[in-house]
Scaffold this motif. Structure first.
Motif, PDB file in Angstrom:
ATOM      1  N   TYR A  33     -18.180  74.570  47.280  1.00 37.22           N
ATOM      2  CA  TYR A  33     -18.268  73.126  47.093  1.00 37.22           C
ATOM      3  C   TYR A  33     -17.550  72.501  48.286  1.00 37.22           C
ATOM      4  CZ  TYR A  33     -17.420  68.443  45.299  1.00 37.22           C
ATOM      5  OH  TYR A  33     -17.371  67.089  45.158  1.00 37.22           O
ATOM      6  N   ARG A  34     -18.306  71.822  49.134  1.00 44.04           N
ATOM      7  CA  ARG A  34     -17.781  71.290  50.403  1.00 44.04           C
ATOM      8  C   ARG A  34     -17.125  72.435  51.179  1.00 44.04           C
ATOM      9  NH1 ARG A  34     -18.865  66.490  52.214  1.00 44.04           N
ATOM     10  NH2 ARG A  34     -16.835  66.224  53.135  1.00 44.04           N
ATOM     11  N   ASP A  62     -14.450  63.459  46.743  1.00 41.09           N
ATOM     12  CA  ASP A  62     -15.387  62.610  47.468  1.00 41.09           C
ATOM     13  C   ASP A  62     -16.739  62.641  46.773  1.00 41.09           C
ATOM     14  OD1 ASP A  62     -16.608  65.024  48.136  1.00 41.09           O
ATOM     15  OD2 ASP A  62     -15.569  65.145  50.042  1.00 41.09           O
ATOM     16  N   ALA A  64     -19.444  64.369  47.398  1.00 42.75           N
ATOM     17  CA  ALA A  64     -20.290  65.563  47.503  1.00 42.75           C
ATOM     18  C   ALA A  64     -20.843  65.873  46.123  1.00 42.75           C
ATOM     19  CB  ALA A  64     -19.484  66.736  48.042  1.00 42.75           C
TER      20      ALA A  64
END
Length: 143
Positions: A33-34, A62, A64
């Motif tokens: 994730y990111r 954020d 994402a």
């Protein structure tokens, strides 16, 4: 913009291509994730239907909105092989708070190659708007 913790429970996979000639495949999953990445344990000899039942935590800070799961096959003599990938949209878990166990299609080179089962929970970051007074929370609303 959601902020909080995403909990991913990696449950199992099924229908993986068993391309190991001498033994069953040894699958593991890379969750990302990111810029955050976690790796599951290798399920040695699990073949095409491995079970993990492992939990991973990601910090959400954020917008994402995708979780990437890549199933790999541990290879002792060559590079590990990519068995398939699932991209899970996260908008629903951000809105609902949790998504029960669900199967997602695994794809490799635009071809279906099995499925992976996960459960997701999103815990929003607490926003303390109430004032603290001597250890007690004091509400600003009238009774």
């Amino acid at each position: 913009m959601p902020r909080g913790t995403l909990e991913v429970v990696l449950i199992s996979a099924k229908g993986l291509e068993d391309n190991d000639f001498l033994s069953s495949i040894d699958p593991y999953v890379i969750l990302s994730y990111r810029a955050q990445e976690h790796k599951s344990t290798v399920q040695e000899g699990a073949g095409s239907n491995p079970q993990w039942n492992e939990t991973f935590l990601f910090t959400v800070s954020d917008s994402a909105s995708e979780l990437n799961l890549r199933i790999m096959e541990k290879d002792n003599f060559n590079n590990d092989d990519n068995l398939g990938e699932a991209i899970i949209p996260l908008e629903a878990v951000f809105e609902e708070g949790s998504l029960a166990e669900n199967a997602y299609k695994l794809v490799k080179e635009q071809e279906y190659c099995g499925e992976i089962k996960v459960a997701l929970t999103f815990t929003p970051e607490r926003n303390d708007e109430e004032e603290t007074c001597g250890g007690w929370k004091e509400s600003t609303r009238d009774f």
